[in-house]
Design a protein around this motif. Structure first.
Motif, mmCIF file in Angstrom:
data_model
loop_
_atom_site.group_PDB
_atom_site.id
_atom_site.type_symbol
_atom_site.label_atom_id
_atom_site.label_comp_id
_atom_site.label_asym_id
_atom_site.label_seq_id
_atom_site.Cartn_x
_atom_site.Cartn_y
_atom_site.Cartn_z
ATOM 1 N N VAL A 211 0.810 -1.221 0.000
ATOM 2 C CA VAL A 211 0.000 0.000 0.000
ATOM 3 C C VAL A 211 0.840 1.268 0.000
ATOM 4 O O VAL A 211 0.630 2.171 -0.823
ATOM 5 N N VAL A 212 1.786 1.397 0.928
ATOM 6 C CA VAL A 212 2.533 2.658 1.041
ATOM 7 C C VAL A 212 3.448 2.899 -0.156
ATOM 8 O O VAL A 212 3.371 3.961 -0.787
ATOM 9 N N PRO A 213 4.323 1.962 -0.516
ATOM 10 C CA PRO A 213 5.207 2.280 -1.649
ATOM 11 C C PRO A 213 4.475 2.463 -2.972
ATOM 12 O O PRO A 213 4.867 3.285 -3.793
ATOM 13 N N THR A 214 3.391 1.728 -3.175
ATOM 14 C CA THR A 214 2.692 1.791 -4.454
ATOM 15 C C THR A 214 1.668 2.914 -4.517
ATOM 16 O O THR A 214 1.508 3.567 -5.555
ATOM 17 N N HIS A 215 0.975 3.163 -3.397
ATOM 18 C CA HIS A 215 -0.144 4.114 -3.398
ATOM 19 C C HIS A 215 0.120 5.340 -2.529
ATOM 20 O O HIS A 215 -0.818 5.933 -1.983
ATOM 21 N N ILE A 216 1.370 5.762 -2.413
ATOM 22 C CA ILE A 216 1.706 6.902 -1.560
ATOM 23 C C ILE A 216 1.000 8.175 -2.031
ATOM 24 O O ILE A 216 0.664 9.050 -1.216
ATOM 25 N N THR A 217 0.747 8.301 -3.331
ATOM 26 C CA THR A 217 0.061 9.491 -3.844
ATOM 27 C C THR A 217 -1.336 9.605 -3.251
ATOM 28 O O THR A 217 -1.785 10.703 -2.885
ATOM 29 N N TYR A 218 -2.037 8.484 -3.138
ATOM 30 C CA TYR A 218 -3.374 8.501 -2.556
ATOM 31 C C TYR A 218 -3.311 8.851 -1.073
ATOM 32 O O TYR A 218 -4.134 9.623 -0.574
ATOM 33 N N LEU A 219 -2.355 8.297 -0.369
ATOM 34 C CA LEU A 219 -2.220 8.588 1.058
ATOM 35 C C LEU A 219 -1.892 10.063 1.281
ATOM 36 O O LEU A 219 -2.418 10.695 2.207
ATOM 37 N N ASP A 220 -1.052 10.612 0.428
ATOM 38 C CA ASP A 220 -0.755 12.051 0.516
ATOM 39 C C ASP A 220 -2.006 12.882 0.229
ATOM 40 O O ASP A 220 -2.239 13.911 0.875
ATOM 41 N N TYR A 221 -2.800 12.431 -0.738
ATOM 42 C CA TYR A 221 -4.053 13.121 -1.061
ATOM 43 C C TYR A 221 -4.991 13.138 0.140
ATOM 44 O O TYR A 221 -5.592 14.170 0.464
ATOM 45 N N LEU A 222 -5.127 12.008 0.821
ATOM 46 C CA LEU A 222 -5.974 11.949 2.007
ATOM 47 C C LEU A 222 -5.465 12.901 3.082
ATOM 48 O O LEU A 222 -6.239 13.661 3.679
ATOM 49 N N PHE A 364 -6.796 6.750 -8.194
ATOM 50 C CA PHE A 364 -5.492 6.744 -7.546
ATOM 51 C C PHE A 364 -4.860 5.355 -7.505
ATOM 52 O O PHE A 364 -3.644 5.218 -7.641
ATOM 53 N N ALA A 365 -5.660 4.306 -7.282
ATOM 54 C CA ALA A 365 -5.087 2.987 -7.006
ATOM 55 C C ALA A 365 -4.884 2.136 -8.246
ATOM 56 O O ALA A 365 -3.806 1.563 -8.438
ATOM 57 N N THR A 366 -5.912 2.016 -9.082
ATOM 58 C CA THR A 366 -5.858 1.031 -10.157
ATOM 59 C C THR A 366 -4.718 1.255 -11.149
ATOM 60 O O THR A 366 -4.024 0.295 -11.513
ATOM 61 N N PRO A 367 -4.450 2.485 -11.606
ATOM 62 C CA PRO A 367 -3.302 2.656 -12.508
ATOM 63 C C PRO A 367 -1.976 2.241 -11.864
ATOM 64 O O PRO A 367 -1.102 1.678 -12.539
ATOM 65 N N ASP A 368 -1.833 2.515 -10.555
ATOM 66 C CA ASP A 368 -0.630 2.068 -9.847
ATOM 67 C C ASP A 368 -0.512 0.550 -9.892
ATOM 68 O O ASP A 368 0.566 -0.010 -10.150
ATOM 69 N N ASP A 369 -1.634 -0.121 -9.610
ATOM 70 C CA ASP A 369 -1.617 -1.583 -9.572
ATOM 71 C C ASP A 369 -1.367 -2.177 -10.950
ATOM 72 O O ASP A 369 -0.632 -3.168 -11.082
#
Length: 428
Positions: A211-222, A364-369
């Motif tokens: 979650v953190v390394p892949t989706h850090i952009t989403y976490l920053d957005y939150l 935020f998530a699916t393109p990362d995945d």
């Protein structure tokens, strides 16, 4: 096919590995179709997609064209979408409502209950020829659980109820979010491709380690939006839940949420107008289901995998996702949003916004995945030199956290059993 060792499951050495050849050998796909997709229960659709008499949707399920419909008497069917005469699709529309299906090739016409009702030049067939034997073919098995319909191409398979095993508890937690028990697929379908092996999406779907390394952009957005997210100094989100096997290859991660849930946990990105709506739903859940279950629905999220290829993410929204391999390194993914049928327009707005923001193909998530799985697939082409992937995380612990890998090991043990006939000794 030469049978090669696919997994190493060694509890004594606290070791679990998966051969990277399972992602890269084209001949394995034919074996998977035979022993997995032809013998397991496969999700076909939700009852809300065919609510009215005559409603139908068409889709590809486990490599076959399927008509999922409700006939004029109200009975639900899953027909193979192929004319019994010369094989053409008898329905080429994606969805609709009709009393009959007519093959455009020779105009053979079938009732929405599958019966043959019109054949041009029927009198040209020999004496004794029986058109009643030429109807649409139903799938061998079609069963449902709380509105979710599954099919099975093995007529001798165990019942769906037995097959779902512990996954039923988590389907209940989803359906019980509705006051009436009426959930619905919300209009609109997401379809996209990944240039990766289908099993990589299984792994990814309940892997909280990334979650953190892949989706850090989403976490920053939150965080920037006012959501209290304690971002770790390292690259691992602190564990906030468990991983759990559910039988027959199904597994789940069940977490205390660190973000909002449209169903009953507000956060700033939903907007102030949504706050009273969400708080009222929260109260309703507790009053109807009791404090423990009501708060469990409100305060936790779940990523459920029903073996082999159904994922239901019950988090920032509810996503129903299936996927099927086109080739060993290419899959097609289909996803829908699910929600309580009776929810208010404001609640539905928040739900769909959350669905698209995180799970959508442009979210935020699916393109990362997608990127992560495609570059993993590229890396696995070196499988002959770097043969094994390690999935031993948490193997030494009795309680498995959501950031551990028991859920991945659960899938792989069942996959290996079906592919080789061998069972392995591990449990964690």
């Amino acid at each position: 096919m030469t049978c090669k060792r696919f997994i190493i499951d060694d509890p004594e050495r606290m070791l679990f590995k998966v051969s990277r050849s399972v992602f890269t050998r084209p001949e394995l796909l034919e074996k998977e179709k035979e022993t997995i997709f032809n013998q397991c229960w496969i999700y076909v659709g939700h009852e809300s997609e065919v609510t009215k008499k005559g409603d139908f949707v068409t889709r590809n399920v486990a490599g076959r064209p399927i008509i999922f419909n409700r006939d004029s008497s109200g009975r639900v069917h899953a027909f193979l979408n192929t004319c019994s005469h010369r094989g053409a699709l008898v329905c080429r529309e994606r969805e609709g409502n009709c009393k009959t299906f007519r093959c455009f090739y020779h105009a053979w016409t079938f009732s929405n209950n599958g019966d043959t009702i019109a054949i041009p030049g029927e009198d040209s067939y020999p004496p004794g020829w029986d058109k009643s034997l030429m109807g649409l073919h139903s799938v061998p098995r079609l069963e449902s659980y709380r509105g979710f319909y599954f099919l099975n191409f093995d007529k001798h398979a165990v019942s769906l109820d037995e097959y779902l095993a512990g996954a039923k508890e988590y389907l209940d937690l989803i359906v019980d979010q509705s006051e009436t028990g009426d959930m619905e697929i919300i209009q609109g379908t997401q379809e996209y491709d990944m240039k990766a092996n289908w099993k990589l999406l299984v792994e990814n779907s309940f892997d909280d380690y990334h979650v953190v390394p892949t989706h850090i952009t989403y976490l920053d957005y939150l965080k920037d939006s006012g959501v209290e997210v304690a971002l770790p100094k390292g690259l691992l989100m602190p564990a906030h839940g468990i991983g759990k096997p559910l039988g027959n290859g199904h597994a789940v991660i069940d977490n205390k949420t660190y973000r909002g849930r449209p169903i009953a946990r507000w956060m700033p990105i939903y907007g102030e107008d949504a706050k009273p709506v969400i708080e009222e739903k929260r109260k309703e859940l507790v009053q109807r289901l009791g404090e423990e279950k009501g708060m469990r629905i409100a305060e936790t999220n779940r990523n459920l995998v029903i073996f082999p290829n159904l994922v239901i993410n019950d988090g920032s929204s509810i996503t129903v996702r299936t996927f099927y391999p086109v080739s060993y390194n290419h899959m097609k993914v289909t996803a829908w949003a699910l929600g309580p049928k009776e929810e208010s327009p404001e609640a539905r707005r928040v739900r769909l916004d959350s669905y698209l923001t995180f799970y959508g193909p442009g979210g935020f998530a699916t393109p990362d995945d997608v990127e992560a799985l495609e570059v993993a697939q590229q890396g696995y082409e070196a499988y002959q030199e770097v043969e094994w992937s390690d999935i031993s995380r948490g193997l030494h612990k009795e309680e498995q956290l959501n950031t551990d890998e028991i859920h991945l090991r659960t899938f792989w043990r069942r996959w290996n059993e079906l592919m080789t006939g061998e069972t392995t000794p591990g449990t964690n």
